[in-house]
Design a protein around this motif. Structure first.
Motif, PDB file in Angstrom:
ATOM      1  N   LEU A  77       1.974  -2.281   4.488  1.00 19.47           N
ATOM      2  CA  LEU A  77       2.050  -1.053   3.708  1.00 19.47           C
ATOM      3  C   LEU A  77       3.231  -1.090   2.755  1.00 19.47           C
ATOM      4  O   LEU A  77       3.124  -0.685   1.590  1.00 19.47           O
ATOM      5  CB  LEU A  77       2.160   0.156   4.635  1.00 19.47           C
ATOM      6  N   ASP A  78       4.366  -1.587   3.234  1.00 20.92           N
ATOM      7  CA  ASP A  78       5.545  -1.673   2.384  1.00 20.92           C
ATOM      8  C   ASP A  78       5.279  -2.559   1.171  1.00 20.92           C
ATOM      9  O   ASP A  78       5.705  -2.250   0.049  1.00 20.92           O
ATOM     10  CB  ASP A  78       6.726  -2.215   3.192  1.00 20.92           C
ATOM     11  N   ALA A  79       4.531  -3.640   1.381  1.00 20.42           N
ATOM     12  CA  ALA A  79       4.202  -4.529   0.271  1.00 20.42           C
ATOM     13  C   ALA A  79       3.383  -3.802  -0.783  1.00 20.42           C
ATOM     14  O   ALA A  79       3.579  -3.995  -1.990  1.00 20.42           O
ATOM     15  CB  ALA A  79       3.445  -5.749   0.788  1.00 20.42           C
ATOM     16  N   LEU A  80       2.466  -2.941  -0.343  1.00 17.18           N
ATOM     17  CA  LEU A  80       1.650  -2.172  -1.283  1.00 17.18           C
ATOM     18  C   LEU A  80       2.491  -1.158  -2.037  1.00 17.18           C
ATOM     19  O   LEU A  80       2.354  -1.001  -3.261  1.00 17.18           O
ATOM     20  CB  LEU A  80       0.521  -1.472  -0.531  1.00 17.18           C
ATOM     21  N   GLN A  81       3.367  -0.478  -1.333  1.00 18.28           N
ATOM     22  CA  GLN A  81       4.159   0.559  -1.982  1.00 18.28           C
ATOM     23  C   GLN A  81       5.203  -0.016  -2.932  1.00 18.28           C
ATOM     24  O   GLN A  81       5.625   0.658  -3.866  1.00 18.28           O
ATOM     25  CB  GLN A  81       4.825   1.445  -0.924  1.00 18.28           C
ATOM     26  N   ALA A 117      -6.059  -9.255  -1.508  1.00 14.40           N
ATOM     27  CA  ALA A 117      -6.105 -10.709  -1.650  1.00 14.40           C
ATOM     28  C   ALA A 117      -4.838 -11.396  -1.159  1.00 14.40           C
ATOM     29  O   ALA A 117      -4.868 -12.593  -0.829  1.00 14.40           O
ATOM     30  CB  ALA A 117      -6.347 -11.074  -3.121  1.00 14.40           C
ATOM     31  N   ALA A 118      -3.744 -10.647  -1.075  1.00 17.03           N
ATOM     32  CA  ALA A 118      -2.461 -11.253  -0.750  1.00 17.03           C
ATOM     33  C   ALA A 118      -2.143 -11.289   0.739  1.00 17.03           C
ATOM     34  O   ALA A 118      -1.102 -11.840   1.130  1.00 17.03           O
ATOM     35  CB  ALA A 118      -1.342 -10.518  -1.484  1.00 17.03           C
ATOM     36  N   GLY A 119      -3.006 -10.743   1.589  1.00 21.18           N
ATOM     37  CA  GLY A 119      -2.686 -10.734   3.012  1.00 21.18           C
ATOM     38  C   GLY A 119      -3.912 -10.595   3.879  1.00 21.18           C
ATOM     39  O   GLY A 119      -4.856  -9.873   3.519  1.00 21.18           O
ATOM     40  N   PRO A 120      -3.947 -11.239   5.042  1.00 25.07           N
ATOM     41  CA  PRO A 120      -5.106 -11.158   5.947  1.00 25.07           C
ATOM     42  C   PRO A 120      -5.215  -9.785   6.606  1.00 25.07           C
ATOM     43  O   PRO A 120      -4.205  -9.109   6.836  1.00 25.07           O
ATOM     44  CB  PRO A 120      -4.821 -12.244   6.983  1.00 25.07           C
ATOM     45  N   GLY A 121      -6.447  -9.377   6.882  1.00 20.31           N
ATOM     46  CA  GLY A 121      -6.684  -8.141   7.615  1.00 20.31           C
ATOM     47  C   GLY A 121      -6.609  -6.888   6.774  1.00 20.31           C
ATOM     48  O   GLY A 121      -6.811  -5.781   7.269  1.00 20.31           O
ATOM     49  N   ARG A 122      -6.340  -7.018   5.491  1.00 15.89           N
ATOM     50  CA  ARG A 122      -6.251  -5.857   4.600  1.00 15.89           C
ATOM     51  C   ARG A 122      -7.636  -5.567   4.002  1.00 15.89           C
ATOM     52  O   ARG A 122      -8.349  -6.494   3.621  1.00 15.89           O
ATOM     53  CB  ARG A 122      -5.260  -6.107   3.461  1.00 15.89           C
TER      54      ARG A 122
END
Length: 335
Positions: free
Chosen positions: A217-221, A296-301
């Motif tokens: 979530l932090d990566a998205l924000q 695309a940048a992380g598994p399970g998303r």
């Protein structure tokens, strides 16, 4: 010269005056603002030099959001007073700001002793962080905002679409605080929003995602993309509302038993994978690109849905006493 005598001294019928005045205040106290203004107008016809009658008409029209009348009556009350009355000045300043009469607004704030930057046009300054209660006559969602003026603030949160407000809207707010809200190690005052003065170009999008961890979530924000204003985790900031159910978006098997829909901030040790996001963005394409890059940048998303619900500003109904907070008995003019 101000007439400081009791208007009943010259009234032809003291009992009739008292009854009319009682009706006027009763109408105001019950949110019947048009009627209150008319009754105070009758009293002002009988005693035109009494300041508080004009003040009350200006106050009634402020809560009606009838800015020309509010300014007119507030200025009349000022003209009849021997000394400065902060309440009349605040109401006049609010009305002048709503009308874009910057010369009058600056004059009123100067009368109140408020330091404002020099200039002729709109006031653009940092008056600090506050909390704004949107639609105080309705659901009353509170968001943080930065005051750019004595009574104008730019919204810094992504409000729920049903409030009719958007990220970065500039709103006119009242002068009396109706409470306080915690922020960091302190508190900030809460002010009632009166209306939107400048509509933001950032529409509100609701995204339902599956996010494996707090780090994801932090990566998205933290991601930056043109057209994206702010990504807010409503799962952490909004409680007692299941947005997925209200939008008809289903739950995964791991959350199917969560009938209470408890939502809130959590660590990776107690993480809710399904997250509800409020995104302030200039267009849906930017939101779709942001989320696609993140997936695309992380598994399970994954992304379950992106919605763009209507966002229509509401108005108070007659008979609603919305301008007071719980136990509030504040005078106008608090900062």
């Amino acid at each position: 010269m101000t007439d400081t005598s009791d208007p009943r001294d010259t009234a032809p019928d003291t009992a009739a005056w008292d009854a009319l005045e009682a009706r006027a205040y009763d109408a105001f106290d019950h949110g019947q603002l048009q009627q209150a203004s008319a009754l105070f107008g009758e009293l002002a016809t009988l005693a035109p030099e009494v300041p508080y009658l004009h003040y009350m008409r200006g106050l009634a029209h402020k809560y009606l959001r009838d800015w020309p009348a509010s300014l007119q009556h507030s200025l009349r009350a000022q003209a009849l007073q021997a000394s400065l009355d902060d309440a009349s000045a605040w109401n006049a300043g609010i009305a002048a700001t709503a009308l874009g009469d910057w010369a009058e607004a600056r004059r009123q704030w100067t009368r109140c002793g408020i330091g404002i930057p020099e200039g002729d046009g709109p006031i653009e300054h940092d008056f600090g962080l506050v909390s704004i209660r949107l639609n105080p006559w309705g659901n009353g969602e509170t968001v943080f905002a930065r005051r750019i003026d004595v009574v104008r603030a730019r919204l810094l949160n992504v409000p729920l679409p049903e409030t009719g407000h958007r990220l970065f809207d500039i709103v006119l707010h009242d002068g009396a605080k109706t409470g306080e809200r915690a922020l960091d190690d302190g508190t900030v005052p809460v002010f009632n929003a009166l209306q939107i003065l400048q509509r933001s170009d950032h529409r509100t999008f609701v995204a339902f995602i599956r996010c494996p961890s707090a780090d994801d979530l932090d990566a998205l924000q933290q991601a930056e993309l043109p057209g994206i204003g702010y990504v807010e985790d409503w799962t952490a900031s909004i409680v007692s509302l299941c947005l997925r159910c209200s939008y008809g978006v289903g739950h995964g098997e791991e959350d199917a038993a969560d009938t209470a829909h408890d939502e809130g901030a959590a660590s990776n040790d107690d993480w809710q994978v399904e997250r509800n996001l409020g995104i302030g963005a200039q267009g849906k394409a930017s939101v779709e690109r942001l989320l696609a890059n993140w997936v695309a940048a992380g598994p399970g998303r994954s992304v379950d849905a992106i919605e763009s619900p209507p966002c229509v500003e509401s108005a108070p109904e007659e008979g609603t006493v919305w301008w007071r907070g719980a136990g509030d008995d504040h005078d106008e003019g608090e900062t």
